[in-house]
Design a protein around this motif. Structure first.
Motif, mmCIF file in Angstrom:
data_model
loop_
_atom_site.group_PDB
_atom_site.id
_atom_site.type_symbol
_atom_site.label_atom_id
_atom_site.label_comp_id
_atom_site.label_asym_id
_atom_site.label_seq_id
_atom_site.Cartn_x
_atom_site.Cartn_y
_atom_site.Cartn_z
ATOM 1 N N TRP A 140 37.607 46.806 39.920
ATOM 2 C CA TRP A 140 38.245 47.447 38.758
ATOM 3 C C TRP A 140 39.398 48.345 39.225
ATOM 4 O O TRP A 140 40.489 48.319 38.646
ATOM 5 N N TYR B 132 44.865 40.968 27.300
ATOM 6 C CA TYR B 132 43.754 40.048 27.586
ATOM 7 C C TYR B 132 44.145 39.004 28.625
ATOM 8 O O TYR B 132 43.351 38.672 29.515
ATOM 9 N N THR C 255 44.256 48.341 28.462
ATOM 10 C CA THR C 255 43.971 47.136 29.253
ATOM 11 C C THR C 255 43.015 47.442 30.410
ATOM 12 O O THR C 255 42.028 46.742 30.600
ATOM 13 N N PHE D 42 39.010 46.278 30.748
ATOM 14 C CA PHE D 42 38.738 45.265 31.770
ATOM 15 C C PHE D 42 37.252 45.074 32.069
ATOM 16 O O PHE D 42 36.793 43.923 32.179
ATOM 17 N N MET E 158 44.051 40.479 32.042
ATOM 18 C CA MET E 158 42.676 40.604 32.544
ATOM 19 C C MET E 158 42.177 39.263 33.070
ATOM 20 O O MET E 158 41.583 39.187 34.149
ATOM 21 N N GLN F 120 47.779 46.202 38.229
ATOM 22 C CA GLN F 120 48.346 46.093 36.884
ATOM 23 C C GLN F 120 49.442 47.139 36.643
ATOM 24 O O GLN F 120 50.365 46.905 35.855
ATOM 25 N N TYR G 156 41.171 38.353 36.960
ATOM 26 C CA TYR G 156 39.789 37.938 37.260
ATOM 27 C C TYR G 156 39.762 36.566 37.932
ATOM 28 O O TYR G 156 39.150 36.388 38.978
ATOM 29 N N PHE H 281 42.256 46.225 40.023
ATOM 30 C CA PHE H 281 42.983 45.808 38.819
ATOM 31 C C PHE H 281 43.896 46.929 38.337
ATOM 32 O O PHE H 281 45.050 46.682 37.980
#
Length: 151
Positions: A93, A27, A131, A135, A30, A100, A34, A96
């Motif tokens: 996305w 979390y 994760t 997201f 994320m 990540q 963001y 990410f």
């Protein structure tokens, strides 16, 4: 930053599922991504470091592991901010997912080094998948929060 700290606490809430603690979604990762892309002014690196240390204390992971991961994710997201901020959510996305992945690999490697043995990659891979798949839901909540509260 308060929201990210609350998500760090949420990461340690037990829900009664065996093994959940090892694959709980990232979390804070994320949130870090963001806010680094959409409102970096609300997310100073020093606060991220403290939140990472808090999460390490709460989860019992080696101190600094999450802090380093969040700072790396923050730096990578900031470096791609211009490319991501004006794109449709699907590309954000994907951004990410791409950013990540090396952060998750580095965290897994650091954990292996700190434990003086190679840890199986399965929990880290599963946590990465949970994760990145989670997201969109969390980002949707951040968008709503961003529009109505943060302005």
């Amino acid at each position: 930053m308060v929201l990210t700290a609350m998500l760090a606490v949420l990461s340690v809430v037990t829900i009664g599922i065996p093994g959940y603690a090892t694959v709980v979604p990232g979390y804070t990762a994320m949130a870090t991504f963001y806010w680094a892309v959409f409102r970096p002014d609300l997310q100073p690196a020093s606060a991220l470091f403290l939140i990472g240390v808090l999460q390490d204390i709460l989860t019992g992971t080696p101190l600094g592991l999450t802090a380093v991961s969040l700072l790396l994710l923050h730096a990578l997201a900031l470096s791609q901010r211009r490319a991501l901020i004006t794109k449709p959510f699907l590309l954000t996305w994907v951004g990410f997912m791409v950013i990540q992945l090396p952060v998750s690999i580095l965290a897994w490697l650091m954990m292996s080094v700190l434990q003086f043995r190679l840890i199986g990659p399965e929990p880290a891979m599963f946590q990465y998948l949970v994760t990145v798949l989670g997201f969109p839901v969390v980002a949707w909540l951040f968008v709503r929060l961003h529009r109505y509260v943060v302005r």
